[in-house]
Design a protein around this motif. Structure first.
Motif, PDB file in Angstrom:
ATOM      1  N   ASP A 129       7.395  -5.547   7.329  1.00 33.83           N
ATOM      2  CA  ASP A 129       8.766  -6.025   7.523  1.00 33.83           C
ATOM      3  C   ASP A 129       9.441  -5.407   8.738  1.00 33.83           C
ATOM      4  N   PHE A 130       8.682  -4.720   9.591  1.00 37.38           N
ATOM      5  CA  PHE A 130       9.289  -4.044  10.741  1.00 37.38           C
ATOM      6  C   PHE A 130       9.985  -5.030  11.668  1.00 37.38           C
ATOM      7  N   TYR A 131       9.318  -6.111  12.014  1.00 37.51           N
ATOM      8  CA  TYR A 131       9.861  -7.034  13.002  1.00 37.51           C
ATOM      9  C   TYR A 131      11.151  -7.693  12.521  1.00 37.51           C
ATOM     10  N   VAL A 132      11.211  -8.026  11.248  1.00 31.85           N
ATOM     11  CA  VAL A 132      12.423  -8.646  10.704  1.00 31.85           C
ATOM     12  C   VAL A 132      13.594  -7.688  10.810  1.00 31.85           C
ATOM     13  N   ARG A 133      13.356  -6.437  10.451  1.00 31.09           N
ATOM     14  CA  ARG A 133      14.435  -5.448  10.481  1.00 31.09           C
ATOM     15  C   ARG A 133      14.814  -5.063  11.912  1.00 31.09           C
ATOM     16  N   ALA A 134      13.826  -5.062  12.812  1.00 33.25           N
ATOM     17  CA  ALA A 134      14.067  -4.602  14.179  1.00 33.25           C
ATOM     18  C   ALA A 134      14.659  -5.679  15.076  1.00 33.25           C
ATOM     19  N   LEU A 135      14.501  -6.936  14.709  1.00 31.88           N
ATOM     20  CA  LEU A 135      14.869  -8.042  15.594  1.00 31.88           C
ATOM     21  C   LEU A 135      16.303  -7.977  16.118  1.00 31.88           C
ATOM     22  N   PRO A 136      17.314  -7.622  15.295  1.00 28.46           N
ATOM     23  CA  PRO A 136      18.682  -7.587  15.829  1.00 28.46           C
ATOM     24  C   PRO A 136      18.873  -6.593  16.976  1.00 28.46           C
ATOM     25  N   ALA A 137      18.009  -5.601  17.075  1.00 25.01           N
ATOM     26  CA  ALA A 137      18.126  -4.600  18.148  1.00 25.01           C
ATOM     27  C   ALA A 137      16.842  -4.546  18.969  1.00 25.01           C
ATOM     28  N   TRP A 138      16.183  -5.693  19.110  1.00 26.05           N
ATOM     29  CA  TRP A 138      14.843  -5.718  19.720  1.00 26.05           C
ATOM     30  C   TRP A 138      14.832  -5.180  21.140  1.00 26.05           C
ATOM     31  N   HIS A 139      15.887  -5.415  21.915  1.00 21.18           N
ATOM     32  CA  HIS A 139      15.914  -5.006  23.316  1.00 21.18           C
ATOM     33  C   HIS A 139      16.666  -3.694  23.545  1.00 21.18           C
ATOM     34  N   THR A 140      17.137  -3.070  22.477  1.00 16.71           N
ATOM     35  CA  THR A 140      17.906  -1.837  22.645  1.00 16.71           C
ATOM     36  C   THR A 140      17.355  -0.681  21.812  1.00 16.71           C
ATOM     37  N   ALA A 141      17.171  -0.894  20.513  1.00 20.35           N
ATOM     38  CA  ALA A 141      16.726   0.209  19.653  1.00 20.35           C
ATOM     39  C   ALA A 141      16.002  -0.310  18.418  1.00 20.35           C
TER      40      ALA A 141
END
Length: 371
Positions: free
Chosen positions: A150-162
């Motif tokens: 589930d990393f990508y789902v959780r990370a997507l909102p900050a994909w280009h920053t953190a």
């Protein structure tokens, strides 16, 4: 089966392969060491390497028999702190520090490496018949994927920053305890940031000491690495990363719950000190652990030509083995390597995000192979 495990657990010293490199085909050897390169010639090669990388900031730092040569440059305006005095994000090259820390903990008898990671994190949990051990996590043979499902789902909102900041320590541990490997641990190799992140949390739980404190006590302080740390300090101390275009600044890397897998920041000089200790373990404060992380522990791929130690990728040259590890964050790249046969160490760093057909790793690898 494509992975040959040379040691099932991390014993001390971790046993190597009695045949060492005898069964590695000559065609896989990058070349012999160059003899007689002068300091001026080396400097010119570093100047050419920095120019070829074409990044906002780049530093190539070489130590040969303890004599250091550094060159920095780039397309970005120079900062108030010289490039060679800034701390750079190592990304996955941080795993070389993690491997050495675990080797030292084993050397001191605080761990064996055979501890089941789940039992470290949840002592009440029933141990499975074939548990994932600390050794499996470090050597990428745990069966874990590169990142949690589930990393990508959780990370997507900050994909280009953190993106990693969106996945803190608790989620890393929870994801590991939920995961069910598709095959028996220790039988296949799959590079896993997830696994090394879990290792850091398991070791911290087993010792009752935060990972940052363990790394400081067992690696950074003994090797006198005063300009190496896990946390960002500011633009006067830390290099600023950039996007693939080489112009857009990106925030300092936040590793979230993946500290052991990629949070280290260090200056070029500290990195040379770190690598020089590997070149001459007998002259360092951690001789046993440094010898351990130079010992082959598994081979993989067709013909088992890919050799790994606890902490390093290990390739042959005509004169002897070459050890290396690369890494990248959102806006920086790093390459660390050393060659005991020629007494040479290389730390290469740049402040641009990895892109397709990026020359950085190739330039650094080939330079080390030729020195």
């Amino acid at each position: 089966m494509t992975t040959r495990i040379l040691a099932a657990t991390l014993t001390e010293p971790w046993p190597g392969d009695p045949h060492d490199e005898a069964d590695l085909p000559a065609g896989d050897r990058p070349g012999s060491g160059e003899v007689g390169t002068t300091d001026a010639e080396l400097h010119q090669r570093l100047v050419a390497a920095v120019a070829a990388v074409d990044a906002p900031d780049a530093v190539f730092a070489v130590s040969r028999h303890g004599r250091r040569t550094l060159h920095g440059g780039g397309s970005a305006p120079p900062t108030s702190t010289p490039r060679h005095n800034l701390r750079y994000e190592l990304g996955s090259a941080s795993k070389t520090f993690t491997g050495l820390a675990l080797a030292q903990l084993i050397r001191r008898g605080l761990l064996s490496g055979g501890e089941p990671a789940a039992a470290c994190l949840d002592p009440a949990r029933r141990t499975e018949a074939s548990p994932v051990t600390l050794a499996h996590l470090l050597t990428h043979t745990s069966g874990l994927p590169g990142l949690p499902a589930d990393f990508y789902v959780r990370a997507l909102p900050a994909w280009h920053t953190a993106p990693y900041a969106r996945y803190p320590a608790g989620r890393v541990v929870e994801a590991f305890l939920r995961h069910r490997p598709g095959h028996r641990p220790g039988t296949r190799w799959r590079y896993s940031n997830f696994g090394v992140a879990v290792l850091g949390h398991a070791v911290a739980a087993a010792t009752g000491t935060p990972w940052e404190d363990l790394l400081t006590e067992h690696v950074l302080r003994p090797l006198a690495l005063g300009d190496t740390a896990l946390r960002a300090r500011g633009p006067d101390t830390d290099a600023v990363g950039h996007g693939k275009d080489g112009r857009t600044p990106v925030p300092a890397f936040d590793a979230g719950g993946f500290q052991a897998a990629g949070a280290v920041r260090a200056t070029p000089h500290d990195l040379l000190t770190f690598l020089e200790a590997h070149l001459d373990p007998s002259g360092s404060a951690l001789p046993g652990a440094l010898r351990s992380v130079r010992t082959p522990v598994l081979r993989r791929g067709p013909g088992h030509v890919h050799v790994h130690t606890m902490a390093w990728f290990r390739h042959p040259t005509d004169a002897g083995p070459m050890y290396f590890h690369g890494g990248a964050t959102l806006g920086q790249q790093a390459f660390l390597g050393f060659r005991p046969d020629t007494g040479t160490a290389l730390a290469a760093l740049c402040t641009r995000r990895f892109r397709a057909h990026d020359p950085f790793v190739t330039i650094a690898y080939e330079l080390l192979a030729e020195l």
